[in-house]
Design an enzyme around this catalytic site. Structure first.
Site, PDB file in Angstrom:
ATOM      1  N   LYS A 196      14.999 -13.350  37.903  1.00 42.16           N
ATOM      2  CA  LYS A 196      15.130 -12.965  39.313  1.00 42.16           C
ATOM      3  C   LYS A 196      14.620 -14.075  40.216  1.00 42.16           C
ATOM      4  CE  LYS A 196      12.130 -11.391  41.894  1.00 42.16           C
ATOM      5  NZ  LYS A 196      11.007 -10.704  42.566  1.00 42.16           N
ATOM      6  N   CYS A 198      15.462   4.033  50.704  1.00 46.16           N
ATOM      7  CA  CYS A 198      15.588   4.554  49.335  1.00 46.16           C
ATOM      8  C   CYS A 198      14.375   4.133  48.500  1.00 46.16           C
ATOM      9  CB  CYS A 198      16.888   4.039  48.715  1.00 46.16           C
ATOM     10  SG  CYS A 198      17.371   4.880  47.195  1.00 46.16           S
ATOM     11  N   CYS A 216      16.378  10.884  51.709  1.00 49.79           N
ATOM     12  CA  CYS A 216      17.767  11.299  51.495  1.00 49.79           C
ATOM     13  C   CYS A 216      18.343  12.031  52.707  1.00 49.79           C
ATOM     14  CB  CYS A 216      17.867  12.193  50.257  1.00 49.79           C
ATOM     15  SG  CYS A 216      17.451  11.358  48.708  1.00 49.79           S
ATOM     16  N   CYS A 261      19.966   9.555  55.052  1.00 51.34           N
ATOM     17  CA  CYS A 261      20.747   8.493  54.423  1.00 51.34           C
ATOM     18  C   CYS A 261      22.239   8.783  54.544  1.00 51.34           C
ATOM     19  CB  CYS A 261      20.358   8.359  52.949  1.00 51.34           C
ATOM     20  SG  CYS A 261      21.265   7.061  52.087  1.00 51.34           S
ATOM     21  N   CYS A 310      26.042  10.279  46.969  1.00 44.99           N
ATOM     22  CA  CYS A 310      25.063   9.746  46.015  1.00 44.99           C
ATOM     23  C   CYS A 310      24.739  10.793  44.955  1.00 44.99           C
ATOM     24  CB  CYS A 310      23.785   9.330  46.741  1.00 44.99           C
ATOM     25  SG  CYS A 310      22.468   8.778  45.624  1.00 44.99           S
TER      26      CYS A 310
END
Length: 298
Positions: free
Chosen positions: A158, A226, A233, A236, A242
């Site tokens: 990463k 998130c 949620c 969102c 989702c």
């Protein structure tokens, strides 16, 4: 014998059709979700936007010094909040952050500057080892390849991918951190158990044009919306589709309206030709309109 062969062809075609549908659905899903997340991110100022590693190196420093500072910022960033990392980088720059300066420090003094960065004692040792390698083997610069960066102490895939993007301006892979891994699995784009597997899966799923922006997009979204624990949620825009949403049917206090997002994609169809054992692939462009409930301003 002839009928048996025909059954095999039909069965094979059915499996191919199902596989094509699965891939097509996943492509539609991630394109839809990315557009919604971009819409939400326009109104978010996340820590990564102001204190991410791309913001921490001195823009006026000489190019090799600037690249080294990018590398240091990313080495310190693992298991560390952006705010803590930014503060540690400021302290290092106040002392003069360069390869030579890192080598001048005694390890305990370097530890004091880095604290409370996550695993600061280990990272102090990594920094000095890395600085010596760069001085001896790279003429005071940093490696310009993924393999070269990953060979440095304390540098993983990463970090290396982000160094390539930020320091060298070259995107050779997707940088997957905990946010990217968590969110891409929560949204159902992929099903993977480790960041390494997530990187491989996303690099197959996403076009290369999305490889670089997806990290910054999802990191900020993960910091502000998130989150790992108690994600928001209810507010969102992805909550209606989702698979992990806890608020699929939750309405906000404001009036709901509908927004159509057109998703363009290319789908490759595979079918059996009349001649046995000959497959033909054709590419067709499709447009899918997805209606998503969003909240209008009062």
């Amino acid at each position: 014998m002839h009928s048996f062969s025909m059954k095999r062809v039909v069965a094979s075609s059915s499996v191919a059709a199902v596989a094509t549908c699965d891939v097509e659905g996943t492509v539609v899903a991630w394109r839809r979700d990315v557009e919604l997340i971009r819409k939400m991110r326009k109104d978010m100022i996340a820590p990564v936007d102001t204190m991410g590693c791309h913001k921490l190196a001195d823009p006026l420093a000489a190019p090799p010094v600037h690249r080294f500072q990018v590398l240091v910022a990313l080495m310190l960033s693992s298991q560390t909040r952006d705010e803590v990392n930014a503060a540690a980088m400021k302290r290092l720059k106040d002392h003069g952050l360069s390869i030579g300066k890192i080598l001048e420090f005694k390890v305990p003094d370097l530890e004091t500057i880095l604290c409370p960065v996550g695993f600061y004692k280990r990272k102090a040792v990594y920094l000095q080892k890395t600085a010596k390698i760069l001085k001896d083997d790279f003429s005071g610069d940093i490696p310009d390849s993924l393999d070269g960066l990953c060979a440095l102490p304390g540098v993983g895939p990463k970090m290396a991918n982000l160094v390539m993007q930020i320091a060298w301006g070259e995107c050779v892979g997707i940088a997957v951190d905990t946010h990217v891994h968590r969110i891409s699995n929560r949204l159902g784009w992929i099903k993977t158990s480790t960041p390494e597997k997530t990187q491989k899966a996303l690099e197959i799923l996403l076009p290369k044009s999305e490889w670089q922006p997806i990290n910054h997009l999802l990191v900020g979204f993960g910091q502000m919306q998130c989150q790992p624990v108690r994600p928001k949620c209810g507010t969102c825009l992805c909550r209606f589709t989702c698979p992990s949403s806890t608020a699929k049917n939750v309405k906000s206090e404001t009036e709901e309206t509908s927004t159509s997002i057109e998703v363009k994609q290319e789908v490759e169809d595979e079918f059996e030709d009349e001649k046995p054992a000959k497959k033909i692939k054709k590419t067709r462009k499709t447009r899918t309109k997805i209606e998503v409930k969003t909240e209008s301003e009062t």
